[in-house]
Design a protein around this motif. Structure first.
Motif, PDB file in Angstrom:
ATOM      1  N   ARG A 193     -62.806 -30.616  -4.199  1.00 38.66           N
ATOM      2  CA  ARG A 193     -63.984 -30.817  -3.194  1.00 38.66           C
ATOM      3  C   ARG A 193     -65.332 -31.156  -3.832  1.00 38.66           C
ATOM      4  O   ARG A 193     -65.977 -31.811  -3.439  1.00 38.66           O
ATOM      5  CB  ARG A 193     -64.074 -29.412  -2.478  1.00 38.66           C
ATOM      6  N   SER A 203     -68.429 -35.071   3.380  1.00 42.07           N
ATOM      7  CA  SER A 203     -68.350 -33.726   3.510  1.00 42.07           C
ATOM      8  C   SER A 203     -67.257 -33.609   2.903  1.00 42.07           C
ATOM      9  O   SER A 203     -66.196 -34.454   2.620  1.00 42.07           O
ATOM     10  CB  SER A 203     -68.244 -33.429   5.031  1.00 42.07           C
ATOM     11  N   GLN A 205     -64.284 -30.190   2.869  1.00 40.12           N
ATOM     12  CA  GLN A 205     -63.945 -28.773   3.480  1.00 40.12           C
ATOM     13  C   GLN A 205     -62.499 -28.502   3.150  1.00 40.12           C
ATOM     14  O   GLN A 205     -61.638 -29.347   2.603  1.00 40.12           O
ATOM     15  CB  GLN A 205     -64.298 -28.675   4.738  1.00 40.12           C
ATOM     16  N   ASP A 209     -59.731 -26.940   7.987  1.00 46.23           N
ATOM     17  CA  ASP A 209     -61.193 -27.009   8.807  1.00 46.23           C
ATOM     18  C   ASP A 209     -61.313 -28.003   9.882  1.00 46.23           C
ATOM     19  O   ASP A 209     -60.906 -29.198   9.654  1.00 46.23           O
ATOM     20  CB  ASP A 209     -62.280 -26.900   7.816  1.00 46.23           C
TER      21      ASP A 209
END
Ligand SMILES: [Zn+2]
Ligand SMILES: [Zn+2]
Length: 322
Positions: A193, A203, A205, A209
């Motif tokens: 990540r 992003s 996650q 998610d």
């Protein structure tokens, strides 16, 4: 991997056939397919085959009909090792679907070795500006990731979701971002990540998610069928999910209304053509992709595969020979 299925053997240096090259291995990347083969998810096609299909090497000798390279050339050997060139798939430019296609490190001995032979016509010229270790992961992780990206039909400036963020994903993500895409990464590995965000992902996650945005395209690199429903749910209307791996655990049952309706598509990615490879290697050179590598000596191939299985490798693992 707990049983350490690889064995280190002494074998004579192979002889190249008339249309083959003898290549001294400099580096060989460790691909998830090698892990599937070692663990039996992918059945071996030959006993005692030498794995490895991300080979950077130096031509030692060319067979008498092999004309593309000469001794001393630095070359790459990738997964696709041969196709018949005559079947209906080959004739329409889909040699990756050829029923007679053969693969490095599965049908033919691969690059977890000091030497290998490869068909001249299936050996690749390498781009400039990369070290040997950086070049290795381009040869399967990079090429397959690129084909998966193409098959995911990402529109220019679109939104792409990526499940699993190892060797292949970290390269495909950079190609997507260079075209202006917003990339959202879903992985259970915290270091992956971090790498995703460092490379410019919008992003990052955990695997299950929810996506911060509806996605135009998605690619699953993790060999985990359980992420297919969440990836499909994250797709916007008309979106496409491409599954990049050669092996996937079973997919749970899908809800037509929540996961497919709205003209969402799901498709697999099967190997690659030589055209994909050439195109990707040119793109890699032009974009000067950042290749994140963890090196292991050849003797530690078992450890590299075990670390890959445990999600402990950031970027791509590469074996150093000699
Ligand atoms: Zn064919
Ligand atoms: Zn591979």
């Amino acid at each position: 991997m707990a049983t350490r299925p690889l064995r280190l053997l002494d074998r004579p240096v192979p002889e190249p056939g008339p249309a083959e090259l003898l290549i001294r291995v400099l580096r060989c990347g460790v691909c998830r397919t090698d892990l599937h083969l070692a663990e039996g998810d992918l059945l071996p096609r030959r006993p005692d085959v030498v794995p490895g299909h991300e080979v950077v090497g130096e031509v030692v000798r060319a067979g008498r009909c092999a004309t593309r390279f000469t001794a001393g050339d630095r070359v790459g050997v990738a997964w696709l090792a041969g196709a018949d060139g005559s079947c209906r798939y080959c004739r329409r430019g889909s040699e990756n679907l050829c029923p007679a296609s053969v693969y490095t490190g599965w049908d033919t001995d691969g690059g977890y070795a000091e030497y290998l032979v490869a068909a001249d016509a299936f050996v690749h010229q390498l781009p400039a500006g990369f070290s040997d270790a950086e070049l290795a992961p381009l040869l399967c992780a990079g090429i397959i990731g690129y084909r998966a990206l193409r098959l995911s039909l990402l529109p220019p400036g679109g939104r792409l979701g990526i499940w699993g963020f190892g060797g292949s994903a970290h390269l495909a993500a950079q190609v997507a971002m260079a075209s202006g895409a917003a990339v959202h990464v879903f992985t259970r590995a915290p270091a992956a990540r971090e790498l995703a965000l460092e490379l410019g992902a919008a992003s990052a996650q955990d695997s299950f998610d929810a996506s911060p945005q509806p996605l135009d395209s998605a690619i699953i690199f993790a060999p985990v069928g359980a992420v297919v429903p969440p990836a499909l749910r994250a797709l916007d209307r008309g979106g496409t999910l491409a599954i990049a791996g050669i092996h996937l655990s079973d997919i749970p049952s899908l809800s037509y209304s929540d996961e497919l309706f709205g003209e969402r598509s799901v498709r697999s990615v099967t190997a690659n053509t030589r055209g994909d490879a050439q195109e990707f290697l040119r793109v890699a050179e032009r974009l000067r992709l950042r290749v994140t590598v963890t090196s292991y000596p050849l003797e530690a191939a078992d450890q590299a595969l075990a670390d890959l299985a445990g999600d402990l490798i950031t970027g791509a693992a590469v074996l150093t020979t000699g």
